[in-house]
Design a protein around this motif. Structure first.
Motif, mmCIF file in Angstrom:
data_model
loop_
_atom_site.group_PDB
_atom_site.id
_atom_site.type_symbol
_atom_site.label_atom_id
_atom_site.label_comp_id
_atom_site.label_asym_id
_atom_site.label_seq_id
_atom_site.Cartn_x
_atom_site.Cartn_y
_atom_site.Cartn_z
ATOM 1 N N THR A 44 -3.044 -20.055 -5.524
ATOM 2 C CA THR A 44 -1.662 -20.533 -5.544
ATOM 3 C C THR A 44 -0.934 -20.222 -4.244
ATOM 4 O O THR A 44 0.160 -20.729 -4.009
ATOM 5 N N ASP A 45 -1.546 -19.368 -3.428
ATOM 6 C CA ASP A 45 -0.962 -18.982 -2.141
ATOM 7 C C ASP A 45 0.390 -18.290 -2.340
ATOM 8 O O ASP A 45 1.294 -18.442 -1.529
ATOM 9 N N GLN A 46 0.493 -17.574 -3.416
ATOM 10 C CA GLN A 46 1.751 -16.926 -3.773
ATOM 11 C C GLN A 46 1.553 -15.411 -3.874
ATOM 12 O O GLN A 46 0.478 -14.932 -4.243
ATOM 13 N N LEU A 47 2.622 -14.715 -3.551
ATOM 14 C CA LEU A 47 2.668 -13.280 -3.831
ATOM 15 C C LEU A 47 3.358 -13.079 -5.171
ATOM 16 O O LEU A 47 4.399 -13.699 -5.434
ATOM 17 N N TYR A 48 2.784 -12.273 -6.008
ATOM 18 C CA TYR A 48 3.375 -11.923 -7.297
ATOM 19 C C TYR A 48 3.840 -10.470 -7.183
ATOM 20 O O TYR A 48 3.037 -9.572 -6.926
ATOM 21 N N ILE A 49 5.131 -10.269 -7.391
ATOM 22 C CA ILE A 49 5.740 -8.976 -7.082
ATOM 23 C C ILE A 49 6.476 -8.446 -8.305
ATOM 24 O O ILE A 49 7.599 -8.872 -8.598
ATOM 25 N N PRO A 50 5.874 -7.563 -9.045
ATOM 26 C CA PRO A 50 6.601 -6.994 -10.186
ATOM 27 C C PRO A 50 7.714 -6.069 -9.722
ATOM 28 O O PRO A 50 7.526 -5.239 -8.830
ATOM 29 N N GLY A 51 8.882 -6.265 -10.300
ATOM 30 C CA GLY A 51 9.983 -5.329 -10.085
ATOM 31 C C GLY A 51 10.050 -4.381 -11.258
ATOM 32 O O GLY A 51 9.025 -4.019 -11.833
ATOM 33 N N GLN A 52 11.235 -3.990 -11.630
ATOM 34 C CA GLN A 52 11.375 -3.075 -12.753
ATOM 35 C C GLN A 52 11.335 -3.800 -14.099
ATOM 36 O O GLN A 52 10.796 -3.284 -15.074
ATOM 37 N N THR A 53 11.922 -4.994 -14.178
ATOM 38 C CA THR A 53 11.984 -5.695 -15.463
ATOM 39 C C THR A 53 11.431 -7.113 -15.388
ATOM 40 O O THR A 53 11.277 -7.757 -16.418
ATOM 41 N N SER A 54 11.178 -7.618 -14.201
ATOM 42 C CA SER A 54 10.717 -8.994 -14.062
ATOM 43 C C SER A 54 9.763 -9.090 -12.879
ATOM 44 O O SER A 54 9.588 -8.128 -12.125
ATOM 45 N N VAL A 55 9.166 -10.261 -12.732
ATOM 46 C CA VAL A 55 8.231 -10.498 -11.633
ATOM 47 C C VAL A 55 8.801 -11.588 -10.737
ATOM 48 O O VAL A 55 9.195 -12.654 -11.228
ATOM 49 N N SER A 56 8.859 -11.316 -9.458
ATOM 50 C CA SER A 56 9.310 -12.305 -8.494
ATOM 51 C C SER A 56 8.105 -12.878 -7.764
ATOM 52 O O SER A 56 7.010 -12.312 -7.792
ATOM 53 N N MET A 57 8.338 -14.006 -7.119
ATOM 54 C CA MET A 57 7.256 -14.655 -6.377
ATOM 55 C C MET A 57 7.728 -14.987 -4.966
ATOM 56 O O MET A 57 8.923 -15.172 -4.710
ATOM 57 N N TYR A 58 6.749 -15.059 -4.092
ATOM 58 C CA TYR A 58 7.048 -15.442 -2.708
ATOM 59 C C TYR A 58 5.875 -16.272 -2.207
ATOM 60 O O TYR A 58 4.726 -15.849 -2.248
ATOM 61 N N GLY A 59 6.184 -17.475 -1.742
ATOM 62 C CA GLY A 59 5.121 -18.340 -1.255
ATOM 63 C C GLY A 59 5.617 -19.759 -1.076
ATOM 64 O O GLY A 59 6.786 -20.029 -1.332
ATOM 65 N N GLN A 60 4.760 -20.630 -0.679
ATOM 66 C CA GLN A 60 3.391 -20.388 -0.306
ATOM 67 C C GLN A 60 3.348 -19.701 1.047
ATOM 68 O O GLN A 60 4.019 -20.153 1.978
ATOM 69 N N VAL A 61 2.576 -18.684 1.168
ATOM 70 C CA VAL A 61 2.686 -17.851 2.355
ATOM 71 C C VAL A 61 1.861 -18.369 3.520
ATOM 72 O O VAL A 61 2.114 -18.023 4.661
ATOM 73 N N THR A 62 0.878 -19.223 3.263
ATOM 74 C CA THR A 62 0.079 -19.697 4.402
ATOM 75 C C THR A 62 0.134 -21.204 4.578
ATOM 76 O O THR A 62 0.015 -21.703 5.677
ATOM 77 N N SER A 63 0.293 -21.932 3.488
ATOM 78 C CA SER A 63 0.161 -23.379 3.608
ATOM 79 C C SER A 63 1.494 -24.109 3.610
ATOM 80 O O SER A 63 1.535 -25.304 3.832
ATOM 81 N N ALA A 64 2.583 -23.401 3.361
ATOM 82 C CA ALA A 64 3.880 -24.063 3.405
ATOM 83 C C ALA A 64 4.290 -24.264 4.859
ATOM 84 O O ALA A 64 3.571 -23.892 5.784
ATOM 85 N N ASN A 65 5.441 -24.862 5.041
ATOM 86 C CA ASN A 65 5.945 -24.984 6.392
ATOM 87 C C ASN A 65 5.955 -23.607 7.033
ATOM 88 O O ASN A 65 6.430 -22.651 6.429
ATOM 89 N N PRO A 66 5.447 -23.504 8.225
ATOM 90 C CA PRO A 66 5.344 -22.175 8.837
ATOM 91 C C PRO A 66 6.686 -21.445 8.833
ATOM 92 O O PRO A 66 7.701 -21.988 9.251
ATOM 93 N N GLY A 67 6.658 -20.251 8.349
ATOM 94 C CA GLY A 67 7.863 -19.434 8.343
ATOM 95 C C GLY A 67 8.858 -19.807 7.275
ATOM 96 O O GLY A 67 9.969 -19.296 7.258
ATOM 97 N N ASN A 68 8.474 -20.680 6.372
ATOM 98 C CA ASN A 68 9.454 -21.112 5.384
ATOM 99 C C ASN A 68 8.922 -21.037 3.957
ATOM 100 O O ASN A 68 9.041 -21.988 3.182
ATOM 101 N N PRO A 69 8.329 -19.939 3.575
ATOM 102 C CA PRO A 69 7.939 -19.812 2.164
ATOM 103 C C PRO A 69 9.184 -19.663 1.297
ATOM 104 O O PRO A 69 10.259 -19.326 1.788
ATOM 105 N N ASN A 70 8.992 -19.919 0.041
ATOM 106 C CA ASN A 70 10.116 -19.911 -0.891
ATOM 107 C C ASN A 70 10.104 -18.603 -1.678
ATOM 108 O O ASN A 70 9.091 -18.235 -2.273
ATOM 109 N N TYR A 71 11.225 -17.933 -1.681
ATOM 110 C CA TYR A 71 11.360 -16.701 -2.467
ATOM 111 C C TYR A 71 11.926 -17.068 -3.835
ATOM 112 O O TYR A 71 12.974 -17.715 -3.927
ATOM 113 N N LYS A 72 11.254 -16.667 -4.884
ATOM 114 C CA LYS A 72 11.682 -16.980 -6.246
ATOM 115 C C LYS A 72 11.953 -15.665 -6.973
ATOM 116 O O LYS A 72 11.050 -15.077 -7.576
#
Lengths: 703, 107
Positions: free
Chosen positions: A115-143
């Motif tokens: 999925t080319d995504q980072l899965y980042i658990p916080g304290q109560t939920s999980v956030s995502m960041y990506g696509q880290v390699t295949s998206a527009n360079p330097g423009n991954p989406n933070y969710k």
């Protein structure tokens, strides 16, 4: 005629093989051991000791302590901190903060290459960041909080209870038809709440009569909120009071009338997690909870939608729960596991293991994101995850909220991914299994200050202690903690970051190593890498709260994150040890204590010699010795001239004048400036001893 | 007792054949020797203890105490029969199965 002294035999104690590593005991150890070493490589070529590379701080722009790291397909490395900062470490090791979680991080991070995504658990939920390699360079989406709260879809909360068969089977009514609010709850049952035709009028006080409460059997926890369908909001403020089956109040939420909406679901958020017992069977034997609705105005016209008239037990409501439990230890360690045949992200979630099958990154259902895949002992929290053969190995600990009253207890759970409970477990009454990590298919962890190993069998094996065996006479409460990602492997050796934080001054901060370079040499132990700032303990130069967040090795590059507080300000950093590192700034070595096996008897040291390859420029090397466990001496007591070598020297020799001893210990220490490019290499250290064979009388020391 | 540690490398090398590790979970480290009292002579080196290989220990423990319980075969007559297709039968003359085939994975 008086006897003249005999010229008795002299001999030499020669150390020029070092494969034994650092010993536990100051005298008794496996062959070619020594008592202390710092920043030294005694394994690569066990017939010599060389100085290891030192750590270099690569970032001064951080405001967070990284506790988990991963690398994407392009070699970019990512780290998440305890305060929720997401950091990018580019291929030039330039660090930038790319996102900030809305809550603290939890020592978990996973990169899914598909999925080319980072899965980042916080304290109560999980956030995502990506696509880290295949998206527009330097423009991954933070969710942020991509996997946030979700509604229960279980029978015990959606269906009314059937008293005939003791099941929540839906035959007597379905509470809601909430397809329109994106909860995943859909049904075609005709006996759905009709919202406005049948209602329950709110009283002003709580009554435990069966028609004045709405009971349910939850399948997910911790509770975040309950949404109630309000037909008429009336004029008063609404209060939802949550009870357990004993009518103990768990939470009460009041929403002002102005913030309520008629003919709509209205959220009663508890503002904190409400822990509950979940029971997947959803029958009459399930743990039940119930809530009451009251209005602040008597004879209010306020009504909630129900299936049965004037019966709150048939209320139309939705139960929402957090994805993650806010744990006492603050951790949600992550691992990828394919035991069930399906790749799953496994996240330690308090006394549960949560799994996610990557089925729907946009809004996973409760069957795709399974909160309670495994149920562990209540009171225990996951403190690390690894894999071993076909098993996911889950380390759980008891954690106290009182720093001066640490809990003692841990469990290793083993799960093959196919069963609804762990396959087996190993109880660890000795303490928390910290930093769990599998190396060469042996699962290592640190418990009670010692390194343990498991690789099959019924018992875990204590390998050795790391910094201390016990804290007797310490004078302070031991609060040693080790984060989940504090072990890694580097050049086929196990690296142990110890500790993450401690009140024990006998435990030096840094990276310890364990292993061997060849089958015929023993596994050995050493204190290998220090923090770039040189701090080994709290209260050094006034620093407090010294911490190591995590260590992570990527082939030839090893990272170590840290933080400390000085004069009220907290500093953060990330260290790197790689092929461009220069030798460690400080190094030292001490032999085990020599007493000839006859502690009671006086011996005499004649000479002490240190041999080494020509000493490189910008380095120092000094010989030292300790007599009868007194402070080490590194300079001539009379001339005060240091026992140090000059650049290009290959030896140092010290001649003693009547150096009688019972116990004799020797060693060396040195420095490498930042401009040193070649590391010192020590090839031998030897002491010449006169056994004083004529002096055999048992008498008081030095009498 | 002279203890030249330089000549004792072989004695402390890990066991090449892990099967012969002198360690059992029942009896512990059989290799361990009580350190004899010093004879009173000045030793020419450091005392040593035998090296105990972690790998040998793990191997031995796996063999002697597997974490997965052994296959549980039930004695006596069992429902269902499997007859080996040959001149030999797994059942005796009364029809009672005398051997069980297959594998039961007990986790």
């Amino acid at each position: 005629m008086a006897k003249s002294p005999r010229n008795t035999d002299k001999f030499k104690i020669n150390n020029q093989y070092f494969q034994g590593g650092v010993s536990v005991d100051p005298k008794l150890a496996v062959t070619n051991s020594f008592y202390q070493s710092q920043a030294l490589d005694f394994r690569s070529k066990p017939s010599q000791i060389s100085v290891l590379p030192g750590a270099t701080q690569i970032a001064s722009n951080m405001n967070d302590l990284i506790t988990a790291m991963d690398q994407d397909l392009n070699g970019v490395r990512w780290g998440v901190g305890t305060l929720g900062g997401l950091y990018k470490i580019n291929t030039s090791n330039v660090i930038s903060k790319v996102a900030q979680l809305t809550e603290n991080g939890s020592a978990g991070l996973y990169y899914n290459q598909l999925t080319d995504q980072l899965y980042i658990p916080g304290q109560t939920s999980v956030s995502m960041y990506g696509q880290v390699t295949s998206a527009n360079p330097g423009n991954p989406n933070y969710k942020p909080n991509q996997f946030g709260i979700s509604a229960s879809q279980a029978n015990g909360t959606v269906n009314l209870f059937n008293f005939d068969n003791l099941f929540f089977d839906g035959s007597v009514g379905v509470r809601n038809n909430a397809a329109g609010i994106n909860t995943g709850i859909t049904n075609s049952n005709a006996q759905v709440t009709t919202y406005s035709t049948l209602t329950y009028s709110l009283p002003t006080t709580i009554s435990e009569a069966s028609t004045n409460l709405c009971f349910f059997a939850p399948d997910i926890e911790p509770f975040h909120s309950i949404d109630v369908y309000i037909v008429k909001k009336g004029s008063g403020n609404w209060t939802l009071t949550l009870h357990d089956s004993l009518n103990n109040s768990l939470a009460a939420v009041t929403v002002s009338n102005a913030n309520l909406t008629s003919n709509s679901y209205n959220k009663f958020a508890f503002g904190k997690q409400i822990r509950a017992i979940v029971n997947a069977s959803q029958t009459g034997t399930s743990a039940t909870y119930h809530f009451h609705l009251t209005s602040s105005v008597s004879s209010d016209t306020a009504t909630a939608g129900t299936i049965n008239a004037s019966d709150l037990s048939s209320a139309d409501f939705l139960l929402y729960a957090y994805r993650l439990i806010q744990t006492n230890n603050g951790w949600h360690p992550t691992a990828f596991f394919t035991g069930s045949g399906i790749g799953q992200l496994c996240i330690g979630n308090g006394n549960y293991l949560s799994t996610y099958n990557f089925g729907n990154d946009s809004n996973p259902s409760n069957s795709q994101w399974v909160r309670h895949a495994l149920y562990f002992k209540p009171g225990y929290e996951v403190c690390g995850i690894t894999t071993n053969n076909q098993y996911l190995v889950i380390a759980a600990e008891r954690r106290s909220t009182n720093a001066n009253r640490s809990a003692q207890g841990g469990i290793l759970y083993f799960w093959d991914g196919t069963t609804n409970s762990p396959n087996f477990l190993i109880d660890l009454p000795m303490g928390s299994p910290y930093g769990i990590y599998t190396f060469n298919n042996v699962t290592y962890f640190i418990c009670g200050g010692s390194l343990f190993a498991w690789s099959g069998g019924q018992t875990v094996i204590k390998v050795r202690n790391i910094g201390y065996q016990n804290t007797d006479y310490l004078g302070v409460s031991d609060s040693t903690l080790i984060n989940p990602n504090m072990m890694t492997s580097r050049y086929n050796l196990l690296m142990l970051g110890v500790p993450s934080k401690t009140s024990n001054p006998n435990l030096n901060y840094g990276i310890y190593s364990w292993g061997t370079v060849e089958l015929t040499f023993p596994n050995s132990f050493g204190y290998s890498y220090l923090l770039s700032n040189g701090y080994q303990n709290n209260n050094t130069n006034g620093i407090t709260n010294l911490q190591i967040g995590c260590i992570q090795n990527f082939v030839d590059s090893m990272y170590m994150s840290w933080s400390y507080t000085l004069a009220g300000q907290t500093y953060y950093g990330l260290d790197l040890i790689d092929n461009y590192s220069t030798p460690a700034l400080n190094f030292s070595w001490q032999s085990i204590i020599y007493d000839g096996g006859v502690r009671y008897k006086s011996k005499k040291a004649l000479r002490l010699k240190l041999n080494f390859l020509p000493l490189p420029a910008n380095t120092t090397l000094t010989l030292q010795y300790s007599l009868d466990r007194k402070a080490f001496v590194s300079a001539d007591p009379n001339s005060n001239i240091s026992y140090s070598a000059a650049t290009g020297d290959t030896s140092i020799i010290v001649e003693f004048d009547n150096m009688r001893f019972f116990e004799f210990q020797y060693g060396f220490f040195g420095t490498c400036s930042s401009s040193a490019t070649t590391q010192p290499v020590i090839t031998g250290i030897t002491v010449e001893v006169d056994p004083l064979e004529d002096e055999t009388a048992m008498k008081k020391d030095y009498a | 007792m002279n203890q030249s540690f330089e000549s004792e490398i072989s004695a402390n090398a890990p066991n090449h054949s892990m099967m012969y590790s002198m360690y059992t979970t029942t009896f512990g480290n059989v290799n361990f020797m009580i350190q004899p009292p010093s004879p009173g002579e000045v030793g020419r080196g450091f005392p040593t203890v035998p090296y105990l290989s972690l790998e040998a220990l793990l191997y031995n423990q796996q063999a002697s105490n597997p974490s997965s319980a052994p296959v549980n075969t039930m004695a006596g007559s069992n429902t269902g029969q499997q007859v080996i297709q040959s001149t030999q039968s797994a059942n005796d003359s009364t029809g009672t199965p005398r051997s069980l085939m297959g594998n039961q994975q007990t986790g």
